[in-house]
Design a protein around this motif. Structure first.
Motif, PDB file in Angstrom:
ATOM      1  N   ASP A  93      -0.532   7.333   3.610  1.00  0.00           N
ATOM      2  CA  ASP A  93      -0.532   8.378   3.670  1.00  0.00           C
ATOM      3  C   ASP A  93       0.793   9.815   4.708  1.00  0.00           C
ATOM      4  O   ASP A  93       1.303  10.211   4.382  1.00  0.00           O
ATOM      5  N   GLU A  94       0.429   9.035   6.001  1.00  0.00           N
ATOM      6  CA  GLU A  94       1.955   9.416   6.523  1.00  0.00           C
ATOM      7  C   GLU A  94       3.000   9.231   6.669  1.00  0.00           C
ATOM      8  O   GLU A  94       3.716   9.719   6.397  1.00  0.00           O
ATOM      9  N   SER A 109      -0.198   4.830   8.150  1.00  0.00           N
ATOM     10  CA  SER A 109      -0.446   4.932   7.501  1.00  0.00           C
ATOM     11  C   SER A 109       0.275   5.065   6.548  1.00  0.00           C
ATOM     12  O   SER A 109       1.636   5.868   6.396  1.00  0.00           O
ATOM     13  N   ASN A 116       0.909  -1.066  -0.159  1.00  0.00           N
ATOM     14  CA  ASN A 116       0.076   0.139   0.371  1.00  0.00           C
ATOM     15  C   ASN A 116       1.101   1.361   0.221  1.00  0.00           C
ATOM     16  O   ASN A 116       0.713   2.328  -0.853  1.00  0.00           O
TER      17      ASN A 116
END
Length: 80
Positions: free
Chosen positions: A69-70, A67, A12
């Motif tokens: 995004d993080e 995550s 991901n």
């Protein structure tokens, strides 16, 4: 764009970084981390013996608990 090494289990994160335009290479062994601008790892292979053999001077990001995004934000901040 920067070349980011990502541990193979973090699919991901690899996908999110590619969407942002980064070149992503899979880190399967230590030698894969030699020619990257930044590395993203799971942190599961903790150094229990306390030995440090550096194979890259690039920043290493421990993605454990983060995550995708993080992780992307952390990569961007480390490369500036």
């Amino acid at each position: 764009m920067a070349k980011i090494g990502v541990e193979q289990s973090l699919t991901n994160v690899s996908q999110a970084l590619r969407e942002k335009g980064y070149e992503v290479v899979e880190i399967k062994q230590e030698s894969d981390a030699r020619n990257v601008d930044c590395c993203v790892v799971t942190g599961l292979d903790s150094n229990v013996m306390g030995m440090h053999d550096t194979v890259t001077k690039a920043p290493v990001i421990d993605a454990n608990g983060m995550s995708a995004d993080e992780v992307c934000r952390e990569v961007e901040s480390r490369l500036q």
